[in-house]
Design a protein around this motif. Structure first.
Motif, PDB file in Angstrom:
ATOM      1  N   MET A 212       0.964  -1.090   0.017  1.00 45.53           N
ATOM      2  CA  MET A 212       0.151   0.049  -0.110  1.00 45.53           C
ATOM      3  C   MET A 212       0.873   1.223   0.108  1.00 45.53           C
ATOM      4  O   MET A 212       1.960   1.362   0.792  1.00 45.53           O
ATOM      5  CB  MET A 212      -1.032   0.006   1.103  1.00 45.53           C
ATOM      6  N   MET A 213       0.551   2.148  -0.933  1.00 49.76           N
ATOM      7  CA  MET A 213       1.662   3.341  -0.874  1.00 49.76           C
ATOM      8  C   MET A 213       1.077   4.554  -1.448  1.00 49.76           C
ATOM      9  O   MET A 213      -0.130   4.640  -1.963  1.00 49.76           O
ATOM     10  CB  MET A 213       2.907   2.854  -1.773  1.00 49.76           C
ATOM     11  N   THR A 214       1.540   5.691  -1.062  1.00 45.43           N
ATOM     12  CA  THR A 214       1.088   6.929  -1.564  1.00 45.43           C
ATOM     13  C   THR A 214       2.243   7.558  -2.563  1.00 45.43           C
ATOM     14  O   THR A 214       3.248   6.900  -2.240  1.00 45.43           O
ATOM     15  CB  THR A 214       0.958   8.009  -0.330  1.00 45.43           C
ATOM     16  N   SER A 215       1.810   8.251  -3.386  1.00 41.87           N
ATOM     17  CA  SER A 215       2.860   8.932  -4.309  1.00 41.87           C
ATOM     18  C   SER A 215       2.219   9.938  -5.042  1.00 41.87           C
ATOM     19  O   SER A 215       1.237  10.028  -5.347  1.00 41.87           O
ATOM     20  CB  SER A 215       3.287   7.669  -5.430  1.00 41.87           C
ATOM     21  N   HIS A 216       3.263  10.898  -5.314  1.00 40.24           N
ATOM     22  CA  HIS A 216       2.666  12.143  -6.005  1.00 40.24           C
ATOM     23  C   HIS A 216       3.233  12.079  -7.396  1.00 40.24           C
ATOM     24  O   HIS A 216       2.909  13.007  -8.260  1.00 40.24           O
ATOM     25  CB  HIS A 216       3.287  13.477  -5.183  1.00 40.24           C
ATOM     26  N   ASP A 467      14.252  23.825 -11.896  1.00 44.27           N
ATOM     27  CA  ASP A 467      14.829  22.769 -11.493  1.00 44.27           C
ATOM     28  C   ASP A 467      14.074  21.858 -10.597  1.00 44.27           C
ATOM     29  O   ASP A 467      13.988  22.351  -9.407  1.00 44.27           O
ATOM     30  CB  ASP A 467      16.361  23.166 -10.958  1.00 44.27           C
ATOM     31  N   GLU A 468      13.670  20.705 -10.972  1.00 43.86           N
ATOM     32  CA  GLU A 468      12.710  19.892 -10.269  1.00 43.86           C
ATOM     33  C   GLU A 468      11.628  20.679  -9.535  1.00 43.86           C
ATOM     34  O   GLU A 468      11.332  20.704  -8.294  1.00 43.86           O
ATOM     35  CB  GLU A 468      13.557  19.180  -9.299  1.00 43.86           C
ATOM     36  N   PRO A 469      11.017  21.440 -10.518  1.00 38.13           N
ATOM     37  CA  PRO A 469       9.589  22.106 -10.007  1.00 38.13           C
ATOM     38  C   PRO A 469       8.679  21.539  -9.155  1.00 38.13           C
ATOM     39  O   PRO A 469       7.851  21.846  -8.597  1.00 38.13           O
ATOM     40  CB  PRO A 469       9.205  22.936 -11.115  1.00 38.13           C
ATOM     41  N   THR A 470       8.548  20.033  -9.595  1.00 40.67           N
ATOM     42  CA  THR A 470       7.338  19.034  -8.885  1.00 40.67           C
ATOM     43  C   THR A 470       7.863  18.428  -7.850  1.00 40.67           C
ATOM     44  O   THR A 470       6.890  17.573  -7.330  1.00 40.67           O
ATOM     45  CB  THR A 470       6.873  18.240 -10.002  1.00 40.67           C
ATOM     46  N   THR A 477      -2.069  19.720  -7.407  1.00 42.73           N
ATOM     47  CA  THR A 477      -1.538  20.935  -7.824  1.00 42.73           C
ATOM     48  C   THR A 477      -0.489  20.550  -8.987  1.00 42.73           C
ATOM     49  O   THR A 477      -0.471  21.640  -9.905  1.00 42.73           O
ATOM     50  CB  THR A 477      -0.438  21.280  -6.496  1.00 42.73           C
ATOM     51  N   LYS A 478       0.152  19.572  -9.099  1.00 42.21           N
ATOM     52  CA  LYS A 478       1.200  19.180 -10.406  1.00 42.21           C
ATOM     53  C   LYS A 478       0.174  19.140 -11.488  1.00 42.21           C
ATOM     54  O   LYS A 478       0.510  19.602 -12.547  1.00 42.21           O
ATOM     55  CB  LYS A 478       1.723  17.968  -9.994  1.00 42.21           C
ATOM     56  N   GLU A 479      -1.092  18.712 -11.407  1.00 39.15           N
ATOM     57  CA  GLU A 479      -1.833  18.619 -12.775  1.00 39.15           C
ATOM     58  C   GLU A 479      -2.198  20.159 -12.825  1.00 39.15           C
ATOM     59  O   GLU A 479      -2.024  20.323 -14.439  1.00 39.15           O
ATOM     60  CB  GLU A 479      -3.148  17.785 -12.367  1.00 39.15           C
ATOM     61  N   MET A 480      -2.362  20.963 -12.149  1.00 43.12           N
ATOM     62  CA  MET A 480      -2.741  22.223 -12.477  1.00 43.12           C
ATOM     63  C   MET A 480      -1.373  23.121 -12.914  1.00 43.12           C
ATOM     64  O   MET A 480      -1.768  23.659 -14.066  1.00 43.12           O
ATOM     65  CB  MET A 480      -2.880  23.241 -11.175  1.00 43.12           C
ATOM     66  N   LEU A 481      -0.390  22.811 -12.505  1.00 46.18           N
ATOM     67  CA  LEU A 481       0.789  23.493 -13.024  1.00 46.18           C
ATOM     68  C   LEU A 481       1.238  22.856 -14.453  1.00 46.18           C
ATOM     69  O   LEU A 481       1.406  23.822 -15.365  1.00 46.18           O
ATOM     70  CB  LEU A 481       2.040  22.907 -12.106  1.00 46.18           C
ATOM     71  N   ILE A 482       1.015  21.610 -14.704  1.00 44.66           N
ATOM     72  CA  ILE A 482       1.129  21.227 -16.185  1.00 44.66           C
ATOM     73  C   ILE A 482       0.138  21.703 -16.956  1.00 44.66           C
ATOM     74  O   ILE A 482       0.671  22.268 -18.379  1.00 44.66           O
ATOM     75  CB  ILE A 482       0.967  19.393 -16.128  1.00 44.66           C
ATOM     76  N   LYS A 483      -1.131  21.869 -16.788  1.00 40.85           N
ATOM     77  CA  LYS A 483      -2.066  22.538 -17.709  1.00 40.85           C
ATOM     78  C   LYS A 483      -1.693  24.049 -17.732  1.00 40.85           C
ATOM     79  O   LYS A 483      -1.914  24.489 -18.908  1.00 40.85           O
ATOM     80  CB  LYS A 483      -3.305  22.659 -16.937  1.00 40.85           C
ATOM     81  N   ASP A 498       9.653  13.678 -13.357  1.00 44.74           N
ATOM     82  CA  ASP A 498       8.200  13.239 -13.406  1.00 44.74           C
ATOM     83  C   ASP A 498       8.061  13.160 -14.497  1.00 44.74           C
ATOM     84  O   ASP A 498       8.093  14.182 -15.589  1.00 44.74           O
ATOM     85  CB  ASP A 498       7.534  14.185 -12.780  1.00 44.74           C
ATOM     86  N   ARG A 499       7.691  11.954 -15.049  1.00 47.84           N
ATOM     87  CA  ARG A 499       7.567  11.367 -16.467  1.00 47.84           C
ATOM     88  C   ARG A 499       6.506  11.877 -17.177  1.00 47.84           C
ATOM     89  O   ARG A 499       6.324  12.256 -18.410  1.00 47.84           O
ATOM     90  CB  ARG A 499       7.576   9.778 -16.638  1.00 47.84           C
ATOM     91  N   HIS A 500       5.375  12.217 -16.458  1.00 46.01           N
ATOM     92  CA  HIS A 500       4.090  12.732 -16.771  1.00 46.01           C
ATOM     93  C   HIS A 500       4.478  14.238 -17.142  1.00 46.01           C
ATOM     94  O   HIS A 500       4.132  14.938 -18.245  1.00 46.01           O
ATOM     95  CB  HIS A 500       3.088  12.732 -15.594  1.00 46.01           C
ATOM     96  N   PHE A 501       5.172  14.770 -16.378  1.00 43.03           N
ATOM     97  CA  PHE A 501       5.532  16.505 -16.566  1.00 43.03           C
ATOM     98  C   PHE A 501       6.410  16.564 -17.850  1.00 43.03           C
ATOM     99  O   PHE A 501       6.184  17.490 -18.770  1.00 43.03           O
ATOM    100  CB  PHE A 501       6.389  16.736 -15.536  1.00 43.03           C
ATOM    101  N   LEU A 502       7.383  15.591 -17.867  1.00 37.85           N
ATOM    102  CA  LEU A 502       8.389  15.558 -19.015  1.00 37.85           C
ATOM    103  C   LEU A 502       7.668  15.358 -20.516  1.00 37.85           C
ATOM    104  O   LEU A 502       7.990  15.969 -21.265  1.00 37.85           O
ATOM    105  CB  LEU A 502       9.350  14.360 -19.169  1.00 37.85           C
TER     106      LEU A 502
END
Length: 540
Positions: A212-216, A467-470, A477-483, A498-502
């Protein structure tokens, strides 16, 4: 395996759980999700017995071993990283430490007189180490540490000399080496570079216990979990599937709940209109009374609990010249270590370069050279005409004045801005209501990162260097920033693991490797397709 039954829990005035239930089965890989502050870490602590629910109970099957990784790693010093990791599996660590001490004693000329006793003791300790399968365990410990990007030198050195981020990796390695029946991992993807992240992903996929894990990190979560447990409004809701499926299912449930709510509201309005219209007429008294009773018995449909969605829109940035920054024949050394020898690199308007490379390849150094935070030993770095730069450094959060409130921090950066627009900006970055009165020194890492980002983006630069903004941002919040950055019409140069961000934001890739520097015309997705690898360190 682990049963959570009707638990309720309150922290101070905050209610975290109300009669919440969930079940975690052997072999399941579960993602625990919910906005910051909803009780994810509290749930982990209750499962491990470090905290207790106010009501209800959490039970585990007899004899199962639970390994728990939290962000609070405690004190570490006086042992090598390898010894610290082996500590998790019991007495073998103490035996390994004595073995090392005896090896040192045998090589010490001052102890020549004790040599017979030392050699005899060494034989006894070595036999015990073999009996405990110590050599295989040490080899596994080194394998796990190597997977998390430790060099041999770092494995042997005193763990107390490591930075906080590397100590986190040691604490994580301890749990991974244990291979317990159940693993609870609270943000294991924090502080990891892309190579370590991909190694951990593969390790957890192959792990056959309950996880069981959490992750951003959305991509990391998506590739590992097959079930999501969501904390929302004090309840635990279970979804079968990965994170992407959960998002779709949650949105669909929300739409259906909204439709049920609206249908019932429409029906209630008609009934109330009838009652209001005919309540004074004796001829309709029985009908009115019947409808009043019917309304009293109806189960009311609640509107869906909507997540607060933060949206930030960039005001248009002033246009820069076509050449944004140019590096010509740049050399940079740190002591005897050469980072760049004759680097030529150019960024043109509207290009979005992501910089990739293993730890120590020079990613942050490149960003510092471009922003003027560090000077080249030789060569030239030239900014183009009309370039207005915004730089989010890894230490950007440390530059906040701890005594300022969130609002004062924004006001001191933008003294000409009106109160309304600054409050709107704070709201976009998750500081609503009284949150703007919080002092910077009490903010969490994520809150500081959001505030530092808000200070850069309000008066938009036309060249963003990140430099590593996320690193400290939650998924929402990460999703908002990407949008927001997807709609940004300026130029970008950034480092991220973060591969989604990249994938969402890059249209160029600069790859730094020991074999040389490579430039790719497409973004991260095209880079992966053309190299067959998700990170440079995986080539070897």
């Amino acid at each position: 395996m682990i049963r959570i039954e009707n638990i309720s829990k309150q922290n101070g005035h905050q209610i975290l759980f109300i009669e919440a239930s969930a079940a975690l089965q052997k072999g399941e890989k579960v993602g625990l999700v919910g906005p910051n502050g909803t009780g994810k870490s509290t749930l982990f602590r209750m499962i491990t017995g470090q905290d207790v629910p106010d009501e209800g109970q959490i039970s585990t099957d007899r004899g199962i071993v639970i390994g728990y990784f939290s962000q609070d790693v405690g004190e570490m010093a006086g042992r090598s990283a390898v010894a610290e990791v082996m500590e998790s599996v019991g007495p073998v660590s103490a035996v390994a430490t004595e073995l090392k001490a005896l090896e040192a004693a045998m090589a010490d000329p001052d102890r020549a007189g004790e040599m017979d006793e030392i050699i005899e003791r060494y034989g006894e300790v070595q036999a015990k180490f073999e009996e405990l399968d110590g050599y295989a365990l040490e080899s596994r410990a080194r394998e796990v540490l190597a997977g998390l990007s430790f060099s041999q030198e770092m494995m042997e050195g005193d763990v107390g000399a490591l930075s906080g981020g590397w100590k986190m990796r040691v604490a994580l390695a301890r749990i991974l080496l244990m291979k317990p029946d159940a693993m609870l991992l609270d943000e294991p993807s924090n502080h990891l570079d892309l190579e370590s992240l991909i190694w951990l992903e593969n390790f957890l996929k192959a792990y056959d216990g309950m996880l069981m894990m959490t992750s951003h990190d959305r991509e990391f979560m998506n590739r590992i979990v097959t079930k999501i447990v969501e904390i929302d409004g004090g309840e635990l809701t279970t979804y079968s599937g990965d994170y992407e499926f959960y998002e779709q299912q949650r949105a669909q449930n929300e739409r259906q709940q909204q439709a049920r709510f609206e249908r019932q509201q429409s029906m209630l309005a008609k009934e109330l209109k009838f009652i209001e219209r005919f309540k004074a007429r004796a001829s309709h008294a029985a009908q009115v009374q019947s409808r009043v009773k019917k309304l009293e018995k109806i189960d009311r449909v609640e509107p869906p609990r909507r997540r607060q969605t933060i949206l930030f829109e960039f005001p248009p940035a002033p246009r820069s010249g076509e050449d944004v920054v140019s590096l010509k024949n740049v050399h940079k050394r740190y002591g005897s270590r050469s980072i760049y020898e004759g680097l030529d690199f150019q960024v043109r308007r509207r290009e979005r370069w992501c910089v990739m490379g293993v730890n120590g390849a020079g990613k942050s150094t490149l960003l510092k050279l471009v922003t003027g935070s560090t000077e080249p030993d030789d060569g030239r770095v030239t900014l183009g005409g009309s370039v207005k730069m915004g730089y989010f450094a890894q230490h950007a959060m440390e530059l906040l004045n701890g005594e300022h409130t969130v609002f004062e921090s924004l006001e001191s950066t933008f003294p000409q801005a009106g109160q309304g627009s600054l409050r709107a900006l704070a709201g976009c970055f998750g500081f609503s209501g009284d949150d703007v009165e919080k002092r910077c020194r009490v903010l969490s890492g994520g809150e500081k990162a959001r505030l530092a980002m808000a200070r850069i983006l309000f008066d938009p630069p036309n060249f963003l260097v990140l430099d590593e903004p996320t690193n400290h941002l939650d998924l929402f919040t990460k999703e908002m920033l990407i949008k927001a950055l997807a709609d940004y019409d300026g130029t970008m140069l950034f480092v991220s693991h973060d591969r989604h961000f990249l994938a969402a934001l890059s249209n160029r890739v600069l790859e730094l490797t020991s074999a040389g520097i490579h430039q790719y015309g497409g973004g991260y997705t095209e880079y992966v397709a053309s190299t067959g690898q998700e990170a440079p360190g995986l080539h070897s």
